[in-house]
Design a protein around this motif. Structure first.
Motif, PDB file in Angstrom:
ATOM      1  N   ALA A 182       0.684  -1.241  -0.331  1.00 37.28           N
ATOM      2  CA  ALA A 182       0.496  -0.032  -0.437  1.00 37.28           C
ATOM      3  C   ALA A 182       0.777   1.107  -0.147  1.00 37.28           C
ATOM      4  O   ALA A 182       0.130   2.021  -0.294  1.00 37.28           O
ATOM      5  N   LEU A 183       2.196   1.443   0.656  1.00 37.49           N
ATOM      6  CA  LEU A 183       3.024   2.390   0.852  1.00 37.49           C
ATOM      7  C   LEU A 183       4.099   2.216  -0.345  1.00 37.49           C
ATOM      8  O   LEU A 183       4.329   3.265  -1.209  1.00 37.49           O
ATOM      9  N   GLY A 184       4.351   1.542  -1.232  1.00 32.57           N
ATOM     10  CA  GLY A 184       4.775   1.165  -2.699  1.00 32.57           C
ATOM     11  C   GLY A 184       5.937   1.239  -1.863  1.00 32.57           C
ATOM     12  O   GLY A 184       6.627   1.098  -2.822  1.00 32.57           O
ATOM     13  N   TYR A 185       6.265   0.657  -1.057  1.00 33.23           N
ATOM     14  CA  TYR A 185       7.756   0.106  -0.792  1.00 33.23           C
ATOM     15  C   TYR A 185       7.426  -1.347  -1.023  1.00 33.23           C
ATOM     16  O   TYR A 185       7.243  -2.593  -0.714  1.00 33.23           O
ATOM     17  N   PRO A 186       9.387  -1.344  -1.459  1.00 28.13           N
ATOM     18  CA  PRO A 186       9.480  -2.546  -2.454  1.00 28.13           C
ATOM     19  C   PRO A 186      10.215  -3.949  -1.135  1.00 28.13           C
ATOM     20  O   PRO A 186       9.546  -5.299  -1.107  1.00 28.13           O
ATOM     21  N   GLY A 187      10.325  -2.895   0.319  1.00 29.32           N
ATOM     22  CA  GLY A 187      11.169  -4.222   1.318  1.00 29.32           C
ATOM     23  C   GLY A 187      12.130  -3.960   1.876  1.00 29.32           C
ATOM     24  O   GLY A 187      12.973  -3.118   0.169  1.00 29.32           O
ATOM     25  N   PRO A 188      13.190  -4.285   2.192  1.00 26.95           N
ATOM     26  CA  PRO A 188      14.369  -4.191   2.602  1.00 26.95           C
ATOM     27  C   PRO A 188      15.660  -4.555   1.030  1.00 26.95           C
ATOM     28  O   PRO A 188      15.222  -5.642   0.647  1.00 26.95           O
ATOM     29  N   VAL A 189      16.514  -4.338   0.960  1.00 27.03           N
ATOM     30  CA  VAL A 189      17.411  -4.182  -0.097  1.00 27.03           C
ATOM     31  C   VAL A 189      17.910  -5.552   0.360  1.00 27.03           C
ATOM     32  O   VAL A 189      18.953  -5.392   1.170  1.00 27.03           O
ATOM     33  N   ALA A 190      18.229  -6.530  -0.631  1.00 25.48           N
ATOM     34  CA  ALA A 190      19.179  -7.740   0.058  1.00 25.48           C
ATOM     35  C   ALA A 190      20.222  -6.968   0.093  1.00 25.48           C
ATOM     36  O   ALA A 190      20.710  -6.861  -0.934  1.00 25.48           O
TER      37      ALA A 190
END
Length: 168
Positions: A159-167
């Protein structure tokens, strides 16, 4: 001190004393044995419906389940706070669980579980723009804890457009 300020202070102190006396008779903490009290859960669910409108699932059954998971994450977030902060938050939840406390701090005249989303949003907006530092602090605490608990779940990041932390 100006006359108007003195009058406001007198009225505020009178209301506070009346609330304290009445509240002492019905006071139930909002945080009991490391969990939200039965009185605090409807408040937080109602706040979540208002703060997270447009983000929560629209299907009532799915929304109910999402709110149950949200309340569990909220309990985890509150459990991670310092003991003194948890105590203050418990007192705030207890105060907001009483009709006079809810009315004085939020301006909401109906119980949390019966309030509509627009009513809660209007109460939150009034707190946000209030001249009272206390009401503004309560607004920020309620909104920030609601958002922190909701967006702590990786499933809500879309919903935020946040893909998650970068590996790394």
């Amino acid at each position: 001190m100006q006359r108007r300020t003195l009058l406001k202070l007198g009225v505020g102190a009178g209301v506070a004393v009346a609330l304290a006396g009445w509240g002492a008779a019905v006071w139930r903490p909002g945080w009991v044995d490391g969990r939200l009290s039965a009185d605090a859960k409807p408040m937080w669910a109602a706040l979540a419906r208002a703060v997270l409108e447009g983000v929560l699932p629209s299907d009532p059954g799915v929304q109910k389940l999402a709110l149950e998971h949200h309340l569990a994450r909220l309990e985890t977030a509150i459990a991670g706070l310092a003991p003194a902060t948890r105590g203050e938050l418990s007192e705030l939840m207890a105060l907001l669980g009483t009709a006079p406390g809810r009315l004085a701090l939020t301006g909401l005249s109906v119980p949390w579980a019966q309030a509509t989303v627009p009513e809660i949003q209007a109460a939150l907006q009034a707190m946000r723009v209030s001249d009272s530092d206390t009401r503004q602090q309560v607004y920020h605490a309620l909104r920030d804890l609601t958002n922190a608990a909701w967006f702590a779940d990786a499933g809500t990041w879309v919903a935020l457009g946040y893909p998650g932390p970068v590996a790394i």
